[in-house]
Every structure is written in C-alpha cells, then in structure tokens.
Motif scaffolding. Structure first.
Motif, mmCIF file in Angstrom:
data_model
loop_
_atom_site.group_PDB
_atom_site.id
_atom_site.type_symbol
_atom_site.label_atom_id
_atom_site.label_comp_id
_atom_site.label_asym_id
_atom_site.label_seq_id
_atom_site.Cartn_x
_atom_site.Cartn_y
_atom_site.Cartn_z
ATOM 1 N N ARG A 100 0.837 -1.564 0.228
ATOM 2 C CA ARG A 100 -0.127 0.003 -0.024
ATOM 3 C C ARG A 100 1.192 1.291 0.066
ATOM 4 O O ARG A 100 0.143 2.459 0.358
ATOM 5 C CB ARG A 100 -1.092 -0.018 1.462
ATOM 6 N N GLU A 101 2.041 0.466 -0.006
ATOM 7 C CA GLU A 101 3.211 2.282 0.262
ATOM 8 C C GLU A 101 3.403 2.875 -0.774
ATOM 9 O O GLU A 101 3.929 1.956 -2.052
ATOM 10 C CB GLU A 101 3.938 1.597 1.033
ATOM 11 N N THR A 102 4.245 3.398 -1.638
ATOM 12 C CA THR A 102 4.704 4.498 -2.549
ATOM 13 C C THR A 102 6.079 4.527 -1.973
ATOM 14 O O THR A 102 6.291 5.516 -1.027
ATOM 15 C CB THR A 102 3.635 6.061 -3.435
ATOM 16 N N ARG A 103 7.197 3.914 -2.756
ATOM 17 C CA ARG A 103 8.673 4.384 -1.910
ATOM 18 C C ARG A 103 9.291 5.512 -3.762
ATOM 19 O O ARG A 103 8.831 5.263 -4.623
ATOM 20 C CB ARG A 103 9.414 3.261 -1.674
ATOM 21 N N TYR A 104 10.170 6.576 -2.379
ATOM 22 C CA TYR A 104 9.973 7.336 -4.078
ATOM 23 C C TYR A 104 11.847 7.275 -3.475
ATOM 24 O O TYR A 104 12.295 7.027 -2.514
ATOM 25 C CB TYR A 104 9.919 9.155 -3.447
#
Length: 105
Positions: free
Chosen positions: A68-72
């Motif tokens: 569910r997480e977006t990593r940049y």
C-alpha cells in the motif's frame, strides 16, 4: 507556457527550497516512503506529496509501489542539464577573475 509544462521543467522543479531538500534527502538513501519524508518538513503529507509530484513530472524522482506504500527515489539524470548550464558560467567567471587579477596587478 502553461503551468503544467513549467512543472516539467527541471529548473522550475528545483527552484523551490522544499523540493531541493527532498532531492537531498533522497540522494542520501536508496528509497523513502512518503511517511518517512513528511516529518522532515513543517507541512502535511498532501503538501509533500504535491512537491513529489512536481519532481516526478520533471523526471527527478521515480516511485514504485510496495504493498500500500509508495516509495520514492532520486533520478539525478535530469540534473545533468543544470550542470552543463552552470559549467558555461563557471568558465565565464574564471575568465572574469583572470581579467580582474591582471588589472589589479
């Protein structure tokens, strides 16, 4: 030039100190999720997310979903354009200082 096109411009993207700080933070690690970036600023998740979107449109930030997480992560390649632009003026200033030094001697 429309606002959307300006956001994709690398120079416009790095003009804001918050976005420059985001780039610096991302340069220090492989990836960071939004919830780890947000506490570094005196603004909410939505504001940080908008800054990330501008950086992403300029090609300076890439993202990937992990659950569910977006990593940049940083994509420094577009900064080459700025490096080339600065290099031109670096030569200009070097020549100017040599001329000034000759006058002063």
């Amino acid at each position: 030039m429309s606002e959307k096109n300006q956001e994709r411009d690398v120079y416009v993207a790095i003009a804001d100190p918050t976005r420059r700080k985001i780039l610096r933070l991302l340069a220090e690690v492989d990836e960071l999720p939004l919830h780890e970036l947000t506490p570094q600023f005196q603004m909410g998740r939505t504001a940080v997310s908008k800054h990330l979107a501008i950086l992403k449109e300029a090609g300076l930030v890439a993202d990937r979903k992990v659950g569910r997480e977006t990593r940049y992560r940083l994509n420094a390649a577009p900064l080459e354009e700025i490096k080339d632009w600065i290099s031109f003026y670096e030569g200009f200033w070097k020549q100017s200082f040599v001329k000034l030094n000759n006058i002063l001697e």
